[in-house]
Every structure is written in structure tokens, then in C-alpha cells.
Scaffold this motif. Sequence first.
Motif, mmCIF file in Angstrom:
data_model
loop_
_atom_site.group_PDB
_atom_site.id
_atom_site.type_symbol
_atom_site.label_atom_id
_atom_site.label_comp_id
_atom_site.label_asym_id
_atom_site.label_seq_id
_atom_site.Cartn_x
_atom_site.Cartn_y
_atom_site.Cartn_z
ATOM 1 N N MET A 1 0.845 -1.194 0.000
ATOM 2 C CA MET A 1 0.000 0.000 0.000
ATOM 3 C C MET A 1 0.880 1.242 0.000
ATOM 4 S SD MET A 1 -2.947 1.161 2.722
ATOM 5 C CE MET A 1 -4.155 0.024 2.084
ATOM 6 N N ASN A 2 0.764 2.066 -1.031
ATOM 7 C CA ASN A 2 1.543 3.292 -1.137
ATOM 8 C C ASN A 2 0.787 4.450 -0.502
ATOM 9 O OD1 ASN A 2 3.648 2.082 -2.613
ATOM 10 N ND2 ASN A 2 2.507 2.328 -4.523
ATOM 11 N N ILE A 3 1.530 5.257 0.243
ATOM 12 C CA ILE A 3 0.939 6.409 0.924
ATOM 13 C C ILE A 3 1.542 7.690 0.383
ATOM 14 C CG2 ILE A 3 0.773 7.617 3.136
ATOM 15 C CD1 ILE A 3 0.642 4.893 4.512
ATOM 16 N N SER A 4 0.682 8.663 0.109
ATOM 17 C CA SER A 4 1.117 10.015 -0.225
ATOM 18 C C SER A 4 0.687 10.925 0.905
ATOM 19 C CB SER A 4 0.492 10.478 -1.544
ATOM 20 O OG SER A 4 0.833 11.827 -1.821
ATOM 21 N N MET A 5 1.648 11.696 1.458
ATOM 22 C CA MET A 5 1.365 12.611 2.562
ATOM 23 C C MET A 5 1.565 14.036 2.040
ATOM 24 S SD MET A 5 0.499 12.864 5.801
ATOM 25 C CE MET A 5 0.754 11.155 6.331
ATOM 26 N N ILE A 6 0.473 14.763 1.880
ATOM 27 C CA ILE A 6 0.535 16.113 1.333
ATOM 28 C C ILE A 6 0.651 17.108 2.485
ATOM 29 C CG2 ILE A 6 -0.633 17.842 -0.076
ATOM 30 C CD1 ILE A 6 -2.009 15.527 -1.514
ATOM 31 N N GLY A 7 1.785 17.805 2.516
ATOM 32 C CA GLY A 7 2.079 18.721 3.612
ATOM 33 C C GLY A 7 3.172 18.149 4.491
ATOM 34 N N THR A 8 4.278 18.888 4.632
ATOM 35 C CA THR A 8 5.374 18.408 5.471
ATOM 36 C C THR A 8 5.611 19.339 6.651
ATOM 37 O OG1 THR A 8 7.032 19.527 4.091
ATOM 38 C CG2 THR A 8 6.525 17.243 3.558
ATOM 39 N N VAL A 79 -3.499 5.415 -0.631
ATOM 40 C CA VAL A 79 -4.072 6.266 0.414
ATOM 41 C C VAL A 79 -3.380 7.616 0.354
ATOM 42 C CG1 VAL A 79 -4.522 6.540 2.877
ATOM 43 C CG2 VAL A 79 -4.528 4.251 1.866
ATOM 44 N N ILE A 80 -4.169 8.672 0.289
ATOM 45 C CA ILE A 80 -3.651 10.037 0.164
ATOM 46 C C ILE A 80 -4.068 10.829 1.392
ATOM 47 C CG2 ILE A 80 -3.654 12.137 -1.238
ATOM 48 C CD1 ILE A 80 -4.804 10.158 -3.519
ATOM 49 N N VAL A 116 -8.144 6.246 -1.628
ATOM 50 C CA VAL A 116 -8.755 6.656 -0.362
ATOM 51 C C VAL A 116 -8.137 7.993 0.035
ATOM 52 C CG1 VAL A 116 -9.080 6.095 2.076
ATOM 53 C CG2 VAL A 116 -9.179 4.284 0.339
ATOM 54 N N ILE A 117 -8.962 9.026 0.159
ATOM 55 C CA ILE A 117 -8.495 10.372 0.472
ATOM 56 C C ILE A 117 -8.802 10.654 1.936
ATOM 57 C CG2 ILE A 117 -8.691 12.818 -0.085
ATOM 58 C CD1 ILE A 117 -9.688 11.905 -2.883
ATOM 59 N N VAL A 118 -7.768 10.973 2.691
ATOM 60 C CA VAL A 118 -7.886 11.128 4.144
ATOM 61 C C VAL A 118 -7.499 12.545 4.535
ATOM 62 C CG1 VAL A 118 -7.212 10.202 6.384
ATOM 63 C CG2 VAL A 118 -7.160 8.721 4.357
ATOM 64 N N GLU A 179 -11.546 -0.228 5.658
ATOM 65 C CA GLU A 179 -10.516 -1.257 5.571
ATOM 66 C C GLU A 179 -9.137 -0.660 5.296
ATOM 67 O OE1 GLU A 179 -10.866 -4.404 6.497
ATOM 68 O OE2 GLU A 179 -12.833 -3.622 7.085
ATOM 69 N N ALA A 180 -9.082 0.412 4.530
ATOM 70 C CA ALA A 180 -7.797 1.077 4.290
ATOM 71 C C ALA A 180 -7.213 1.608 5.584
ATOM 72 C CB ALA A 180 -7.970 2.210 3.279
ATOM 73 N N MET A 181 -8.055 2.168 6.433
ATOM 74 C CA MET A 181 -7.582 2.688 7.711
ATOM 75 C C MET A 181 -7.150 1.560 8.643
ATOM 76 S SD MET A 181 -7.494 5.989 7.673
ATOM 77 C CE MET A 181 -6.807 5.629 6.058
ATOM 78 N N ARG A 182 -7.839 0.456 8.590
ATOM 79 C CA ARG A 182 -7.422 -0.692 9.408
ATOM 80 C C ARG A 182 -6.056 -1.196 8.949
ATOM 81 N NH1 ARG A 182 -11.150 -2.188 12.924
ATOM 82 N NH2 ARG A 182 -13.373 -1.867 12.490
ATOM 83 N N ARG A 183 -5.795 -1.142 7.664
ATOM 84 C CA ARG A 183 -4.504 -1.607 7.152
ATOM 85 C C ARG A 183 -3.372 -0.661 7.541
ATOM 86 N NH1 ARG A 183 -4.310 -3.228 1.004
ATOM 87 N NH2 ARG A 183 -2.168 -3.705 1.686
#
Length: 443
Positions: A1-8, A79-80, A116-118, A179-183
Motif C-alpha cells: 500500500m503506497n501512501i502520499s502525505m501532502i504537507g510536510t 491512500v492520500i 482513499v483520500i484522508v 478497511e484502508a484505515m485498518r490496514r
Amino acid sequence: MNISMIGTGYVGLVSGVCFAEFGFPVSCVDLNAGLIARLNAGEVTIFEPGLDELMARNIRDGRLSFTTDLAASVAEADVIFIAVGTPSRRGDGEADLQYIEAAADAVAAAMKPGAVIVIKSTVVVGTNARIRDRIRAARPDVAFSMVSNPEFLREGSAIEDFMRPDRVVVGVEDARGREAMRRVYRPLYLRETPMVVTTLENAEIIKYAANAFLAMKVTFINQVADLCEQAGGNVQEVAHAIGMDKRIGAKFLHAGPGFGGSCFPKDTRAFAATGRRFDAPQTLIEEVVAVNEARKQAMAARIVEAARKTGAQSVAVLGIAFKPNTDDIRESPALDIVRAIQKAGLTVRAHDPEAMNAARTVLPDVIWCASAYEAVEGAGVVALLTEWNAYRALDLKKIADLMAGNVLFDMRNVYKLEDVADTGLDYRSVGNGAVSITPKSIT
């Protein structure tokens, strides 16, 4: 599962590093090219204990990367996370959502089907639904899930808070988002961390209500401290006793010059503004905001009055960060107190172990000193405003010798009376009216 984190910023960087530590490939995105260059060079851009080691390990192991190319990062992400700032909007105190909206527009243009946009940023109730509809209007052909996942990180202990939280709150609308959040939080699930799965709206309200309640506890104990000073009580003993009641709890019952930081001030204002917008006024929180602002000015007035009595023209301030173990000065009580002291015509000499670089830009007329001892030289009054460990074992006799006056305002109750005995200091703490110490005696 690849994660993109927008904002550092604070939330994005800590969260991105910690998700990488969980074993996920994480791409952290920021439009600030200079910031990304520093991160790619291995430089931690915020002060947070333990973050440098964690970041270096995950960069080395290939799980963590930094980029300005939002489209490329989002296109590969399952997941973004959107973790951009939501500062207070001028005028009404509402959260400014322009950065969230800009990020959402960019995500909509680049996301892949099933993403999945978080929203991890702190947002007022209704924001996730608004952003969902905005993205859906831009990309009606692409299926996606919307999730609200507010953060509860305390600066100075953010790594521990992320890895061992009291709970994880997720607002979801469908099974894919849940389910994405559980993962992504599976390592915490294995540690039996409670996961609260609820609606988008509940998750948004939970975040604001939690911070508002904690800010109210701080304001409550500050007002109790005022009563203790007038009635001969000791707020530390009072707070200890009431905190033993499990219904109340001991945390956030520490009297001081008022709350500050990146969360409590803006979140209480936004929560109060949201209440007004929904015709459900949060009058307790509105009062908390007003009392906290007044407290900072009252603390400054005490310092100015004492300084004028000494005849000295300078005040030493120890601690500018809103709390120890961070370089964050956002809405720190020290900023308002310093400005009030300067407005009274007094010079401020100051020191902070980590926050001086950030503070120079907003307090240009302060004399910044290399140590606490340099700061107190010639001062009529010393005001200890942040409880850094570096200030807990100062040579108080040396402090007294270096000063022009002799008043020490310990606004974080770092020292005990016996620590100050025979030092020559006129010691004044917060919320302690039962006993006091002067250069001549202990009574």
C-alpha cells in the motif's frame, strides 16, 4: 500500500515518518522546494525528539521520500493524506480552508480509481463532506473514498503519541475507507489500540471538542491559581488532589501564563465560531478564549510592575517556545508577554534552547542571548516562561549575583521554596498564596 502525505509541516512530517516506520512506502509532498531540498538532504525541519533518527532510518531503507511533484506522488498512492495547515481566518475565527481546497483540487486531478483520500488536518464539521463533493464534481468518473482521520499529537512527544495513542479516530462512509484505515494502522491494532470508527461529522467534532475541553482544563486551573494566591492556597497541591479523581485526571492541570501553540488557540476560536454558525453557541469555550487572552496580559502586568519597582530597565525572559521540547512559537504566551513588556518601555533579554531562530523574525527588538546566565545580566526581573529541563537546575545564587534587581517570576512553578532559600532572590510562583520567599526569610 503506497501512501502520499501532502504537507510536510508538523503533522505531515511526523505522520509520514511514522507510517514509513510501520513499513509502508511513503511519499511526502510539499510545494516549498527549499523545504523539500532540506528534507532530501536528511535535515529534520522541525524540532521533535527522536524524529531525526526515525527519518534517517526510513530514508536509508528506501521507504520514505520527499518531493514537490504532487501529481506523481498522488498517481501512485492507494491512500492520500492531506495534512496542510488550517490557520484561523481573520475576522471570525473560523478555520481557513484554502490550503485544504487547493490540495483537494490537485488530488482530484491526479488520483487513481479507488484511491482513499484522508483529511488529517484539523477541519470544522462539514469540511470532509464539502471536499468529497468538490472532488466528485471535478472527477465524476473516478471512484474514491473519503475519510476523516484527525491527529492528536502533542509537540515534544509526537512520536510516542503516534506509536502508542490513546485511540485512533476515523470517520468513514464506506467499507473501502474503513478497511484502508485498518490496514495503515494495523501495527497499532496488534497493540490493541482502540480504533473509533464513526461518521465524517463525528470525527471532525471529536477533534475540536477534545482540544476545547483540554484548553478549558488549563484555563480552569489558571483561575483556581488566582484564587489560591488570594486565599492562601497552593494550586499545585489542589491540582494534585483533584487530579487523583479518575473522572477529572491529572493531565493539563498545571497553572501557568496561559495556553498557546498550534492547536488550542486556533481550535478553540474555530469551535466557538462553528457553534455560532450552527446556532449552538459554545459559550464555555468563548469564555475560555477570552480568559486566556486576558491572562497573558495580566502576567505581563505583574512583570512590568515588579521591574519598575527595581528601577532596572531590562527584563530577562527564559523560554519562548509555547512548551518544552519543541521550537514552535505559534501563539506562545511568551510572545504576547514580551510585547507587553516592550510596550511598557522595558528592554527584553531572552533565551530559549531551541526556539530563538524562529522567534527572531517576530521579536526583532529582543536581545537574544546565548545562555540563560547571559540573559539575566543586569535584569531587574527574570521571568521563566517555558519549563525547559535546561532551566530546572540553574545556579540561582549566580542568577541573583548577575541581576540588577532580584525578582524571579517562576510562571511554570519549576522551583520549590527550598530551592530559592538563601539565594537573595525575591521568588514569586503561580498560584501559591500560602507561603512566599523573600531575600530575608521563608514564611
